[in-house]
Design an enzyme around this catalytic site. Structure first.
Site, PDB file in Angstrom:
ATOM      1  N   GLU A 108       0.840  -1.199   0.000  1.00 61.67           N
ATOM      2  CA  GLU A 108       0.000   0.000   0.000  1.00 61.67           C
ATOM      3  C   GLU A 108       0.875   1.249   0.000  1.00 61.67           C
ATOM      4  O   GLU A 108       1.710   1.430   0.899  1.00 61.67           O
ATOM      5  CB  GLU A 108      -0.917  -0.021   1.215  1.00 61.67           C
ATOM      6  N   ALA A 167      -5.612  -4.287   1.162  1.00 66.74           N
ATOM      7  CA  ALA A 167      -6.088  -5.655   1.337  1.00 66.74           C
ATOM      8  C   ALA A 167      -4.878  -6.540   1.627  1.00 66.74           C
ATOM      9  O   ALA A 167      -4.295  -7.128   0.707  1.00 66.74           O
ATOM     10  CB  ALA A 167      -6.830  -6.125   0.094  1.00 66.74           C
ATOM     11  N   GLU A 168      -4.516  -6.649   2.897  1.00 67.67           N
ATOM     12  CA  GLU A 168      -3.284  -7.361   3.250  1.00 67.67           C
ATOM     13  C   GLU A 168      -3.339  -8.840   2.870  1.00 67.67           C
ATOM     14  O   GLU A 168      -2.329  -9.421   2.445  1.00 67.67           O
ATOM     15  CB  GLU A 168      -2.999  -7.201   4.752  1.00 67.67           C
ATOM     16  N   PHE A 183       1.713  -1.154   8.571  1.00 63.25           N
ATOM     17  CA  PHE A 183       1.947  -1.112  10.016  1.00 63.25           C
ATOM     18  C   PHE A 183       1.700  -2.504  10.589  1.00 63.25           C
ATOM     19  O   PHE A 183       0.893  -3.275  10.061  1.00 63.25           O
ATOM     20  CB  PHE A 183       1.022  -0.103  10.714  1.00 63.25           C
ATOM     21  N   ASP A 184       2.384  -2.776  11.717  1.00 67.33           N
ATOM     22  CA  ASP A 184       2.311  -4.079  12.369  1.00 67.33           C
ATOM     23  C   ASP A 184       0.881  -4.560  12.608  1.00 67.33           C
ATOM     24  O   ASP A 184       0.527  -5.677  12.304  1.00 67.33           O
ATOM     25  CB  ASP A 184       3.075  -4.027  13.694  1.00 67.33           C
ATOM     26  N   GLY A 185       0.035  -3.679  13.146  1.00 67.20           N
ATOM     27  CA  GLY A 185      -1.316  -4.079  13.513  1.00 67.20           C
ATOM     28  C   GLY A 185      -2.228  -4.334  12.328  1.00 67.20           C
ATOM     29  O   GLY A 185      -3.326  -4.871  12.480  1.00 67.20           O
ATOM     30  N   HIS A 216      -0.854   0.644  15.450  1.00 66.55           N
ATOM     31  CA  HIS A 216       0.325   1.182  14.757  1.00 66.55           C
ATOM     32  C   HIS A 216       1.613   0.984  15.553  1.00 66.55           C
ATOM     33  O   HIS A 216       2.643   1.537  15.164  1.00 66.55           O
ATOM     34  CB  HIS A 216       0.157   2.674  14.474  1.00 66.55           C
TER      35      HIS A 216
END
Length: 326
Positions: free
Chosen positions: A30, A60-61, A84-86, A130
């Site tokens: 993204e 859309a991970e 980001f991690d989350g 985040h």
């Protein structure tokens, strides 16, 4: 030639070198294209390599990782940025049930050279989702290599080593250290770099081993510098899975004490596994129980409270003192 680079710029330089060397290396995620990523880690790659190799994806991970699996099966080497991690959790099904298992499922006939870059950890005053440290989930999943970096030198080399790996690699980037600088020899050969799976003695010492990785390595080095009463050996773990236990246990057998620190909560964390393994293999060399210093077992707090949530210099030094209290 040595160049003074931040960690973010070093990853960018490593990506560029890998893309120049192999036209099958792709960058996707993204805002990685025209924007150059939210942390500008992919800055200018779109301009120089074009939209076919630096691909802006939808938000859309799961689709990002699923597409990367398909590309890898067709001979490409995709490098995916999870912003980001989350935000990673929608992609866990693709990662844990497909990416991690496909090589074994095919009895080694298929390689999955996919790199998942994940900015992680706190310290930047961000909102919920985040600032998380989810590395233990990945380390628990066989079939994935899990690594992280603490300086620009490792950032430059390890991103190239991750891309060259036949296994899927989860590459954690400590976002609060993105702007830390170091001199990087950008012209050396890749095979001359410290192996991706090996830990590194960041500072030698004789009284206690202080093990850290990612963003906590800098804090551990500050603790070793601040403690004039003890000689603290600092180990930068670098590879979270697999763990280089040879380097860790050799150090513990000399010092007799081990303190482990990470940003993630203590319970069920990477430190818990390492503590158990070291206790099993170094029991007769230990002068004290293995001490763990991490975040509290709560969801990541609002930004105004994160300095109390994250382990800091005082909490690491308190952990060292507790190791000497026995």
């Amino acid at each position: 030639m040595s160049v003074n680079l931040t960690i973010g710029k070093a990853i960018n330089a490593g990506l560029r070198r890998a893309m120049e060397a192999d036209p099958k290396v792709l960058v996707m995620g993204e805002d990685v294209g025209k924007l150059g990523g939210v942390f500008r880690v992919t800055d200018q790659l779109y301009k120089d390599f074009g939209a076919d190799r630096v691909i802006d994806t939808p938000l859309a991970e799961s689709g990002i990782v699923g597409t990367a699996i398909g590309l890898a099966l067709r001979g490409y080497r995709p490098v995916c940025e999870i912003q980001f991690d989350g935000f990673f959790f929608p992609a866990t099904n693709q990662t844990f049930t497909q990416l991690a298992k496909m090589r074994r499922r095919s009895a080694g006939a298929l390689n999955l050279p996919v790199v998942l870059r994940i900015p992680y950890g706190g310290g930047i005053g961000a909102v919920e989702h985040h600032s998380e440290s989810p590395e233990a989930y990945f380390a628990h999943t066989a079939g994935l290599r899990v690594v992280t970096v603490a300086n620009a030198v490792d950032a430059y080399w390890m991103i190239q080593q991750a891309i060259a790996s036949p296994d899927p690699v989860v590459f954690f980037e400590p976002k609060r250290r993105y702007y830390d600088k170091a001199d990087v020899d950008t012209e050396a050969a890749l095979d001359s770099a410290h192996p991706m799976g090996a830990a590194r003695v960041a500072r030698p010492g004789t009284d206690v081993t202080l093990l850290a990785y990612g963003p906590m390595v800098k804090t551990a080095l500050q603790a070793a510098e601040a403690d004039s009463d003890h000689s603290i050996e600092v180990i930068d773990l670098r590879s979270i899975s697999p763990v280089d236990y040879d380097t860790v246990t050799e150090s513990v057998r000399r010092t007799g004490r081990l303190v482990i620190t990470h940003e993630a909560p203590v319970s069920g964390g990477v430190g818990a596994e390492i503590a158990a393994r070291v206790t099993e293999s170094c029991f007769y060399h230990l002068e004290a129980p293995v001490i763990r210093v991490g975040a509290f077992d709560t969801p990541y707090p609002q930004s105004r409270l994160e300095e109390h949530y994250l382990p800091d210099l005082d909490r690491v030094l308190d952990g060292v003192d507790r190791a000497f209290a026995y």
